[in-house]
Scaffold this motif. Sequence first.
Motif, mmCIF file in Angstrom:
data_model
loop_
_atom_site.group_PDB
_atom_site.id
_atom_site.type_symbol
_atom_site.label_atom_id
_atom_site.label_comp_id
_atom_site.label_asym_id
_atom_site.label_seq_id
_atom_site.Cartn_x
_atom_site.Cartn_y
_atom_site.Cartn_z
ATOM 1 N N TYR A 2 0.826 -1.219 0.000
ATOM 2 C CA TYR A 2 0.000 0.000 0.000
ATOM 3 C C TYR A 2 0.856 1.264 0.000
ATOM 4 N N ASP A 3 2.115 1.168 0.467
ATOM 5 C CA ASP A 3 2.968 2.353 0.560
ATOM 6 C C ASP A 3 3.929 2.486 -0.611
ATOM 7 N N LYS A 4 3.705 1.744 -1.698
ATOM 8 C CA LYS A 4 4.568 1.837 -2.873
ATOM 9 C C LYS A 4 3.779 2.477 -4.003
ATOM 10 N N PRO A 5 4.005 3.780 -4.270
ATOM 11 C CA PRO A 5 3.251 4.455 -5.344
ATOM 12 C C PRO A 5 3.625 3.920 -6.703
ATOM 13 N N GLN A 6 2.608 3.767 -7.561
ATOM 14 C CA GLN A 6 2.825 3.338 -8.932
ATOM 15 C C GLN A 6 2.892 4.571 -9.831
ATOM 16 N N VAL A 7 3.029 4.308 -11.121
ATOM 17 C CA VAL A 7 3.179 5.412 -12.068
ATOM 18 C C VAL A 7 1.938 6.285 -12.081
ATOM 19 N N THR A 8 0.765 5.652 -12.041
ATOM 20 C CA THR A 8 -0.483 6.415 -12.147
ATOM 21 C C THR A 8 -1.339 6.299 -10.896
ATOM 22 N N PHE A 9 -0.785 5.792 -9.797
ATOM 23 C CA PHE A 9 -1.612 5.534 -8.621
ATOM 24 C C PHE A 9 -0.758 5.686 -7.378
ATOM 25 N N ASP A 10 -1.191 6.523 -6.455
ATOM 26 C CA ASP A 10 -0.475 6.767 -5.210
ATOM 27 C C ASP A 10 -1.498 6.728 -4.084
ATOM 28 N N LEU A 11 -1.545 5.597 -3.383
ATOM 29 C CA LEU A 11 -2.588 5.382 -2.384
ATOM 30 C C LEU A 11 -2.441 6.342 -1.213
ATOM 31 N N LEU A 12 -1.217 6.598 -0.781
ATOM 32 C CA LEU A 12 -0.979 7.505 0.331
ATOM 33 C C LEU A 12 -0.784 8.936 -0.125
ATOM 34 N N VAL B 280 -2.611 6.687 9.376
ATOM 35 C CA VAL B 280 -3.448 7.652 8.640
ATOM 36 C C VAL B 280 -4.624 8.124 9.492
ATOM 37 N N ARG B 281 -4.494 8.023 10.811
ATOM 38 C CA ARG B 281 -5.629 8.373 11.668
ATOM 39 C C ARG B 281 -5.902 9.871 11.661
ATOM 40 N N TYR B 282 -4.919 10.688 11.309
ATOM 41 C CA TYR B 282 -5.108 12.139 11.244
ATOM 42 C C TYR B 282 -5.204 12.632 9.801
ATOM 43 N N HIS B 283 -5.694 11.805 8.910
ATOM 44 C CA HIS B 283 -5.777 12.181 7.495
ATOM 45 C C HIS B 283 -6.704 13.386 7.319
ATOM 46 N N ALA B 284 -6.395 14.223 6.327
ATOM 47 C CA ALA B 284 -7.179 15.435 6.107
ATOM 48 C C ALA B 284 -8.574 15.139 5.561
ATOM 49 N N ALA C 93 -2.913 -6.445 12.626
ATOM 50 C CA ALA C 93 -2.418 -5.882 11.364
ATOM 51 C C ALA C 93 -3.239 -4.673 10.929
ATOM 52 N N LEU C 94 -4.561 -4.728 11.148
ATOM 53 C CA LEU C 94 -5.411 -3.611 10.728
ATOM 54 C C LEU C 94 -5.152 -2.364 11.572
ATOM 55 N N LEU C 95 -4.957 -2.537 12.882
ATOM 56 C CA LEU C 95 -4.657 -1.376 13.719
ATOM 57 C C LEU C 95 -3.316 -0.744 13.344
ATOM 58 N N ASP C 96 -2.324 -1.577 13.050
ATOM 59 C CA ASP C 96 -1.038 -1.024 12.615
ATOM 60 C C ASP C 96 -1.182 -0.243 11.316
ATOM 61 N N PHE C 97 -2.032 -0.701 10.417
ATOM 62 C CA PHE C 97 -2.202 -0.029 9.122
ATOM 63 C C PHE C 97 -2.901 1.322 9.268
ATOM 64 N N VAL D 47 -9.707 6.129 -2.922
ATOM 65 C CA VAL D 47 -9.485 4.684 -2.854
ATOM 66 C C VAL D 47 -8.988 4.283 -1.474
ATOM 67 N N LEU D 48 -8.184 5.145 -0.841
ATOM 68 C CA LEU D 48 -7.688 4.824 0.495
ATOM 69 C C LEU D 48 -8.848 4.697 1.487
ATOM 70 N N GLY D 49 -9.812 5.619 1.425
ATOM 71 C CA GLY D 49 -10.958 5.512 2.322
ATOM 72 C C GLY D 49 -11.765 4.263 2.077
ATOM 73 N N ARG D 50 -12.004 3.929 0.798
ATOM 74 C CA ARG D 50 -12.748 2.705 0.490
ATOM 75 C C ARG D 50 -11.985 1.455 0.928
ATOM 76 N N LEU D 51 -10.667 1.485 0.743
ATOM 77 C CA LEU D 51 -9.857 0.330 1.147
ATOM 78 C C LEU D 51 -9.943 0.094 2.646
ATOM 79 N N ILE D 52 -9.810 1.149 3.443
ATOM 80 C CA ILE D 52 -9.872 0.985 4.892
ATOM 81 C C ILE D 52 -11.256 0.502 5.316
ATOM 82 N N HIS D 53 -12.305 1.032 4.699
ATOM 83 C CA HIS D 53 -13.649 0.572 5.039
ATOM 84 C C HIS D 53 -13.837 -0.888 4.651
#
Length: 781
Positions: free
Chosen positions: A646-656, A697-701, A689-693, A662-668
């Motif tokens: 999840y922390d490795k940005p791709q060419v056209t996609f950066d989850l963080l 991002v608990r203070y995300h904007a 594992a879920l709590l560590d993940f 997509v990040l919000g949908r993924l966590i849900h």
Amino acid sequence: MESLAPNPEVRLEVSRCFRTLATSTDAKDLVATLQTLHCYLDEGPESRTDPVQRAEFRRAHYTPALRLLGGGGIRADWPAGLTPAQQAELWDGLFLKGPPEQALLVLMEAMGEAGANLDRFVAITEKFLRSGRLADLLWSRCLETGPSDSPQLRETLLGRIAALPDVTANRLHLRNKALFLPQQYYPLLATEMLAALERTCQSLRDGTDCSLTFVAQTLGKVCIQGHSGLVLAVLAPRLSVFTRSDMVWQRVCWKLLQNVPQRWMESVLTGLVQAVSGPDALGRIIGNLVLTNKKAQFVITHKLLLLQYKYETGVLRIVLGYLAADRERRPLLIQVLRSVLQAWANPSAVKHTPLDQQLYVSKALLAPLSELLQCLLGGMQSHLDSGVVRVRRMGMVVGECLSARMDLNKTKLKFEYEQDEETLELLCLMSPTTDEPEAEQSKTDPGSDLDSDDELTPYDMSGDQETSTASPPRYLRDCLETLVSSEDPSRVELSLRVAEGLVRRNIFAAREVSVQLTKVLLHMEDKYSISGFLSLRQATMVAELSLCFPLRQRLDILEVLTLAAQELSKPIAETRNPPMGVSGAPESTPYPGDNPVHWREVVQKRIDSKTKRLRKVGATQPPATATPNRYAPVAGHFFFPLLSNYDKPQVTFDLLGGDHLVLGRLIHSLGLLMHLAVNAPIAAQMGCALLDFVWAVRYHADQMVRRGVLFAVCSVFLSMPSENLLVDLSDQLFETRTWLADVAEEDPDADCRSLAIQSLVLLDKSLKKQLRDQQALTSES
């Protein structure tokens, strides 16, 4: 050396003059007093004061005298007692004969405060500018080779010189004088700077050291305020002429540019390249500044060529010609050509940059090519004119190769020379390299003894494998065509091995053929027994999925995984075959994350299921039938792959990064998968594992991401057994509870505050239940 010790005689005489000017009404006394003050400024042999007294007056008493004349402590109407000639000679003369920097500062101060005498000070300021006092000011600073005043005073003086039109315009408004307008003042300032530089050159010829720091700071200050065009339009042509045959002028110009402060260097250089007539003039004025000043190098080699595209084509020719004109600067020209080529060939830049910028970069690409061509042709001519045979032969070979590649006017150069090892090696450089050096040696060396193998011992070749003569495909479409139609095992294997790299290197081509390539890979069989077939095929499909899916498809993937897990977690008896037809089915299933009420319903149901209620004795409902949870054995396969990479940005996609939707949908989705895994053996591992993940991002904007984090935390508290909460998460519970309390009080989103409160309730219930269980165990023991 002039003494800097206070002189009591000068101090007493000046004090007497100040009292007379402040109290006397007699015109004769005023004239005599002003003449006395003038004696301290006269430099001639008839002066009544010695150099020590004059130096003392200039240092300590000149500015107070001017301020007194400016209205500080005397009547406003006393100059009326003097004749116009006396005012011009005695009153105005004091402002025009002393240290110019002190006079300018007092004039600017008096112009801002004067009332009735405002017109008088405006007239004196005009005389100050027209009489060349700015040149005297700059020249006086050039003679100061060491620090003589405070940085604050120097900065104030720079500000007054550079912003004089602004100061006068703010004070005079519609009564402003033409000389104070920027169109007249800044060319005048440039002329005065030239006069100071000319005096500097003459002083250097006479053997006197000078400093150009203040002049350079003045130039930079004026340019950074947006007046570089007016100043350099006067400076650049004159400097170009002066430096054409005078090395002293060249040294002065180089030192001037070197002393420009870094924060103002860009403004000076961008204005200069637009004001000079050609690259030779620019080279004479700034020298090799790009080699010694990093800021200048960045502006010349990068900013003017790649970041800014507002300049005319002539600016490009001047900049690139300047880099190509000197041997020490030519490596920068190669660097510039490489950078421009990369920018021009970047497919993302072609797609997203404005057309004007693409045109500008295209011009910047062609201009250095012409400069390089001229350098190469000039070098070839130098080789041909050499008296050494080998040097001439090198020039002939290079000339032939260049003309063959450029094909100018359909003509190719051809020289007559004897071929030897050097010429053959040079000619071979123009041909592509081969992978068979032994075969090449056998062709070029017919007299070799490779054919004589009578005395050679044969090698054991029983374990050797046949070397493939096929080359791997270089383009993704060629790779796809080979996988579809080729029957050559070696070509299929090579294509399969390079497929992943081709997908990752060219995202745009991968998007075009991703669907077809995925179908081919899914239906492909290992009929050639390729080593690592399954891993190669899987790696290529993973590359396609991670690079080629747009956001909508990624959201659909998360929704499908969530719905599949929900269906697997339901009892088998509740599943029914869907009805035939579409009349009763909705067109699409709304995503659960789009409705925050759904989250609260899920959490509330779980709270109700764990809440004990007192009822009457007796069964009011039939007991539920126990059924296996088909999701529990495979929960880890749904859950953990979504957490990987999840922390490795791709060419056209950066989850963080920017893809927070997509990040919000993924966590849900992870929270739902965690909720469905209640009572599963792997639930504790999933919860940790879920709590560590989500902790990162608990203070995300974005409020949707924060809602997903809180829902995931609720799911962990609902699904993990109470004993595991204390054992596995004992170090995190206190910090988690503090964070939830802060969210419940301070989060701007109401749903986030509600979810935080429900999470606190669940956490407290789990802790209390575990405490009761421990007390029960203790009492039993």
